[in-house]
Write a protein that holds these residues in place. Structure first.
Motif, PDB file in Angstrom:
ATOM      1  N   ILE A 290       0.829  -1.204   0.000  1.00 42.65           N
ATOM      2  CA  ILE A 290       0.000   0.000   0.000  1.00 42.65           C
ATOM      3  C   ILE A 290       0.867   1.258   0.000  1.00 42.65           C
ATOM      4  CG2 ILE A 290      -1.722   1.280   1.327  1.00 42.65           C
ATOM      5  CD1 ILE A 290      -2.758  -1.438   2.325  1.00 42.65           C
ATOM      6  N   SER A 305      -8.023   7.248  -3.618  1.00 41.35           N
ATOM      7  CA  SER A 305      -9.078   6.332  -4.069  1.00 41.35           C
ATOM      8  C   SER A 305      -8.500   5.305  -5.020  1.00 41.35           C
ATOM      9  CB  SER A 305     -10.208   7.105  -4.761  1.00 41.35           C
ATOM     10  OG  SER A 305     -10.850   7.982  -3.863  1.00 41.35           O
ATOM     11  N   MET A 308      -6.544   2.831  -3.070  1.00 44.57           N
ATOM     12  CA  MET A 308      -7.403   1.817  -2.454  1.00 44.57           C
ATOM     13  C   MET A 308      -7.777   0.746  -3.459  1.00 44.57           C
ATOM     14  SD  MET A 308     -11.015   2.284  -0.388  1.00 44.57           S
ATOM     15  CE  MET A 308     -10.228   2.978   1.063  1.00 44.57           C
ATOM     16  N   ILE A 329      -6.500  -2.881   4.457  1.00 48.02           N
ATOM     17  CA  ILE A 329      -6.400  -1.641   3.691  1.00 48.02           C
ATOM     18  C   ILE A 329      -7.094  -0.468   4.369  1.00 48.02           C
ATOM     19  CG2 ILE A 329      -7.126  -0.551   1.517  1.00 48.02           C
ATOM     20  CD1 ILE A 329      -6.759  -3.344   0.234  1.00 48.02           C
ATOM     21  N   GLY A 330      -8.298  -0.704   4.891  1.00 45.96           N
ATOM     22  CA  GLY A 330      -9.105   0.387   5.440  1.00 45.96           C
ATOM     23  C   GLY A 330      -8.436   1.207   6.520  1.00 45.96           C
ATOM     24  N   LEU A 333      -5.647   3.562   4.959  1.00 47.02           N
ATOM     25  CA  LEU A 333      -5.992   4.616   4.006  1.00 47.02           C
ATOM     26  C   LEU A 333      -7.108   5.542   4.494  1.00 47.02           C
ATOM     27  CD1 LEU A 333      -5.837   2.747   0.569  1.00 47.02           C
ATOM     28  CD2 LEU A 333      -4.205   4.373   1.528  1.00 47.02           C
ATOM     29  N   SER A 334      -8.004   5.049   5.342  1.00 50.55           N
ATOM     30  CA  SER A 334      -9.157   5.863   5.743  1.00 50.55           C
ATOM     31  C   SER A 334      -8.762   7.198   6.379  1.00 50.55           C
ATOM     32  CB  SER A 334     -10.056   5.074   6.694  1.00 50.55           C
ATOM     33  OG  SER A 334     -10.658   4.002   6.023  1.00 50.55           O
ATOM     34  N   ILE A 347     -15.575   6.821   1.397  1.00 54.16           N
ATOM     35  CA  ILE A 347     -14.495   5.930   1.832  1.00 54.16           C
ATOM     36  C   ILE A 347     -15.047   4.529   2.077  1.00 54.16           C
ATOM     37  CG2 ILE A 347     -12.787   5.479   3.619  1.00 54.16           C
ATOM     38  CD1 ILE A 347     -12.647   8.524   4.065  1.00 54.16           C
ATOM     39  N   LEU A 351     -14.463   1.238  -0.326  1.00 52.47           N
ATOM     40  CA  LEU A 351     -13.854   0.070   0.303  1.00 52.47           C
ATOM     41  C   LEU A 351     -14.731  -1.159   0.093  1.00 52.47           C
ATOM     42  CD1 LEU A 351     -11.513  -0.937   2.119  1.00 52.47           C
ATOM     43  CD2 LEU A 351     -12.961  -0.421   4.092  1.00 52.47           C
ATOM     44  N   SER A 354     -15.044  -2.026  -3.881  1.00 48.57           N
ATOM     45  CA  SER A 354     -13.783  -2.544  -4.429  1.00 48.57           C
ATOM     46  C   SER A 354     -13.549  -3.969  -3.942  1.00 48.57           C
ATOM     47  CB  SER A 354     -12.609  -1.648  -4.029  1.00 48.57           C
ATOM     48  OG  SER A 354     -12.434  -1.615  -2.622  1.00 48.57           O
TER      49      SER A 354
END
Length: 631
Positions: A290, A305, A308, A329-330, A333-334, A347, A351, A354
Motif C-alpha cells: 500500500i 481512491s 485503495m 487496507i481500510g 488509508l481511511s 471511503i 472500500l 472494491s
C-alpha cells in the motif's frame, strides 16, 4: 449471536432472582468453558500446523527430491476434517458464524433476547438430532479402512460427534447466561422434548410433493435466517426437518453429507489462504504494498481512491477473504483520505465495492469454492478472473475520478526517492502474488500446494526483511484461522446437504429446464442469473449462495452454450454486489466498521459505485472474451 456482555446486562434483573445459584454455578461454568475452549483451540491449531508441515514436506519431496509421498494427502484430508469440525465448535463459542442480524437488531432489547433464545433452542434441537445418526455412522464405517494408512472409517464421523458434543455444551452455557435459572431449566427440557417428539413423528407431509420445497427451503430457510439463526445452521435445520417430515431416509445421510462436504482435499486451500492472509498483515507485507502504490499515485486528485483500488487488487489476490482484505487496507488509508477531504461515506462505499469487485482476482476464496463444488478447473478460474477484475476496477476508478473533483490535491510533489524506497521495501510483498499466480497458471503446483509455498515464503522472507512472527502471535493466528475456517466449512457442508436434497427432489432438473427455456436464450439466462445472484448474495451471503446454487446452475449455463468460466465470473461478481449492497448485505456493514464510518452516512454514497459495478458485470456478461480470452 448476541454479545455475551450485552445479554448479561439485558437479563441482569431477571438473573437477580436467584443470586445464590448464579454465584455457585457461574465461576465453575466460566472456568470449565474457558479451559475446554482453550483445549479445543490448541488441538485444532496443532492439527492445522501439522497439516501445513505435512503438505510442505510433500511439496519438498516432489519437487526437490522427486519422491512423491502418496499417503500425505490421505492423512492431511483426515486432519483437515478434524480441525475443521473443531473449528466449527470454536466459531460457535466465539460467535463468528455468519448470520443476518439486521431484523433482530431492529427489535427492542426484551424482544431481541426472546428471539435470540428461540434461535438458540432451535440450534440446540438440531444438534441433538444429529448425535444419534452420527454415532450410527461411526458404527457403520468402523470396518472400513483407508487405502494407504489403514485408518478406520470411524475416525472421520467421530470428529462430527466431538464437534456436536462441544457445540451443545457451549450452547447450553450461553443459554445459562442469557436466562435466569428458573427459566433455563424449562427451556432446556423443552428442547429435549422437541428432539424426542421429532424422533417419533412420521413423514406426514410426504403427499405434498414439491410444495415441501417451498415450505422448507423457501419460507423455512428465510424465516430461520431472519430470526438470526446462523446461515449454515438455517440450511441444516431446514434440511433436517425436510428429511423428517417428507421422506423415509435416515438422518445419517445428513451426517454423511456433512463429512463429505468437509473432506474434499481441495477445500484445504481455504484455511491455508486464510492463514496466509493473516501472515501478510502481521509481517507488514500488506502495508508495504500500500505504501508503494500511495507513493506512486497518491498525490494526484483522487489519488488515494486509486490507491485503495490498486491495493485491493493486490491484497485480494493473497488473502482470499474479503474481511481480511478490508481490514488490511481500510485502517491505513481511511485517515489519510479523510484528511484529504474525501467524503466519509465515499471511503466506506469505495472500500466495500472494491472488495466486491475483487471477488474474481485469484486466489480468491470464492473462486476455489465454486471450482470445488462445480468441477470447473480452478487454474482456469484463476486465469479467467484477472481481466474481469480489471474491468470492474476501471469502472470504479471512473466514478472515483468524477467524485473527487472537489478533493484537495496532495501538497507534496511526487518524490521519486520515496517511490524507489517504498518499491524496494515492497518487492518481497509484490513478488508473492506473482509467485502464486505463476505457479498455478503454469501448472507448476496445485492451489493447495501454492498456498503452502506462499506460507513458507512469507515465514522466511517476512522474518528476514520485515517483522517476524513470535510464537504467541503464531498461536493466535492459527486459532483465528481455524475459527474462520470452521465457520466457512460448515456452510459448505450444510449447504451441500441442502443442495443434495434439492437435487434428489427433482428441483434441479426443474430449475435447469426453466432457466434454459427462458425466451431470449443466453442473454435472458445471464440477465436472470445476475439478478438472482444479487439477491442470493444479499440474503444468503456469498459462500452459501455459491455452494447451494452453483452446482445447479453451472450445468444449465453449459447446456445453452455459456462457458462455465465466464458464467462463474458473472455469478461471483453479481453475488459480491449483493453481498456489499445495503441494507441486507453483510459486507457493507463490515466495510463501514473497518472505515469507522456510520452506515447511515455511506448508504447513498454506495449508489454510484454499485451502479458502476453493475455496468461492469453487464459488460463481462456481454463479452465472453474478457473471461475466457486467455484460456
Amino acid at each position: 449471536m448476541m454479545d455475551t456482555a450485552e445479554l448479561t446486562r439485558t437479563t441482569s434483573g431477571a438473573a437477580g432472582a436467584a443470586p445464590g445459584i448464579r454465584a455457585a454455578v457461574d465461576p465453575a461454568l466460566d472456568f470449565l468453558e474457558r479451559n475446554i475452549g482453550r483445549v479445543v483451540d490448541a488441538v485444532a491449531a496443532t492439527l492445522l500446523l501439522v497439516d501445513i508441515v505435512l503438505l510442505g514436506s510433500a511439496v519438498t519431496a516432489r519437487y526437490l527430491l522427486h519422491i512423491p509421498i502418496t499417503w500425505i494427502e490421505e492423512l492431511a484430508t483426515l486432519l483437515f476434517l478434524w480441525f475443521g469440525m473443531l473449528g466449527v465448535a470454536s466459531a460457535l463459542r466465539r460467535g463468528v458464524h455468519m448470520r443476518l442480524s439486521f431484523f433482530v437488531n431492529m427489535a427492542r432489547p426484551r424482544t431481541r433476547l426472546g428471539v435470540e433464545v428461540f434461535a438458540s433452542l432451535i440450534l440446540l434441537v438440531f444438534l441433538a438430532k444429529l448425535m444419534v445418526p452420527a454415532l450410527e455412522l461411526i458404527d457403520l464405517n468402523h470396518p472400513l479402512r483407508s487405502p494407504n494408512l489403514g485408518i478406520p472409517g470411524s475416525v472421520a464421523p467421530l470428529a462430527t460427534v466431538t464437534s456436536v458434543t462441544l457445540m451443545i455444551f457451549f450452547l447450553l452455557a450461553r443459554l445459562w447466561r442469557m436466562l435466569p435459572p428458573p427459566v433455563f431449566l424449562p427451556c432446556a427440557v423443552a428442547a429435549g422434548a422437541a428432539a424426542y417428539v421429532l424422533e417419533h413423528v412420521p413423514p406426514f407431509m410426504m403427499d405434498l410433493g414439491n410444495l415441501n420445497l417451498l415450505i422448507f427451503f423457501g419460507v423455512g430457510v428465510i424465516t430461520l435466517i431472519m430470526i438470526g439463526l446462523p446461515i449454515a445452521f438455517s440450511f441444516g435445520t431446514a434440511t433436517l426437518l425436510y428429511f423428517l417430515f417428507t421422506t423415509d431416509l435416515p438422518l445419517s445421510v445428513i451426517v454423511g453429507r456433512i463429512n463429505e462436504g468437509m473432506s474434499h482435499f481441495i477445500l484445504l486451500t481455504i484455511p491455508l489462504f486464510i492463514f496466509l492472509g493473516l501472515q501478510i498483515q502481521y509481517t507488514g507485507m500488506a502495508k508495504s504494498m500500500i505504501d508503494f502504490v500511495a507513493a506512486l499515485i497518491g498525490n494526484a486528485r483522487g489519488g488515494l481512491s486509486y490507491v485503495m483500488l490498486c491495493a485491493m487488487y493486490l491484497v485480494s489476490g493473497i488473502s482470499g477473504a474479503k474481511a481480511a482484505d478490508m481490514a488490511a487496507i481500510g485502517p491505513i488509508l481511511s485517515p489519510a483520505m479523510k484528511a484529504r477531504g474525501t467524503r466519509e461515506g465515499d471511503i466506506a462505499a469505495l472500500l466495500a465495492v472494491s472488495a466486491a469487485a475483487a471477488e474474481t482476482i485469484p486466489p480468491s476464496l470464492v473462486l476455489i469454492i465454486i471450482g470445488s463444488v462445480t468441477g470447473i478447473s480452478i487454474a482456469a478460474l484463476f486465469i479467467g478472473g484477472l481481466v474481469p477484475g480489471v474491468v470492474c476496477m476501471l469502472a470504479l476508478a471512473i466514478v472515483a475520478w468524477m467524485r473527487s473533483r472537489k478533493e484537495e490535491v496532495g501538497r507534496n510533489t511526487r518524490s521519486w526517492r520515496l517511490i524507489a524506497k517504498t518499491f524496494i521495501t515492497a518487492v518481497p510483498a509484490l513478488a508473492l502474488p506473482l509467485i502464486i499466480r505463476a505457479a498455478v497458471l503454469e501448472g507448476i503446483a496445485t492451489a493447495t500446494e501454492v498456498a503452502v509455498i506462499g506460507i513458507l515464503y512469507v515465514a522466511v522472507v517476512g522474518a528476514i526483511t520485515m517483522r517476524g512472527i513470535d510464537m504467541r502471535k503464531m498461536a493466535d493466528m492459527l486459532v483465528e484461522t481455524i475459527a474462520i475456517s470452521g465457520a466457512v466449512m460448515i456452510i459448505i457442508a450444510l449447504a451441500g446437504a441442502m443442495s443434495w436434497a434439492l437435487t434428489q427432489s427433482g428441483f434441479a432438473q426443474t430449475l435447469v429446464e426453466f432457466m434454459t427455456n427462458l425466451p431470449g436464450g443466453k442473454a435472458a439466462f445471464l440477465a436472470v442469473s445476475i439478478l438472482a445472484f444479487i439477491v442470493f448474495g444479499s440474503i444468503l451471503e456469498g459462500i452459501p449462495a455459491i455452494v447451494l446454487f452453483g452446482p445447479l446452475l453451472v450445468p444449465a449455463a453449459q447446456a445453452i452454450g455459456v462457458h462455465p468460466v465466464q458464467y462463474a465470473m458473472v455469478v461471483l461478481l453479481s453475488m459480491g454486489l449483493g453481498l456489499f449492497a445495503p441494507p441486507f448485505g453483510y459486507g457493507y456493514y463490515t466495510a463501514c466498521a473497518v472505515a469507522k464510518v456510520s452506515p447511515d452516512h455511506a448508504m447513498w454514497n454506495m449508489v454510484p459505485y454499485l451502479a458502476a459495478l453493475a455496468v461492469a458485470i453487464v459488460v463481462i456478461a456481454a463479452f465472453p472474451w474478457l473471461s475466457i480470452g486467455f484460456l
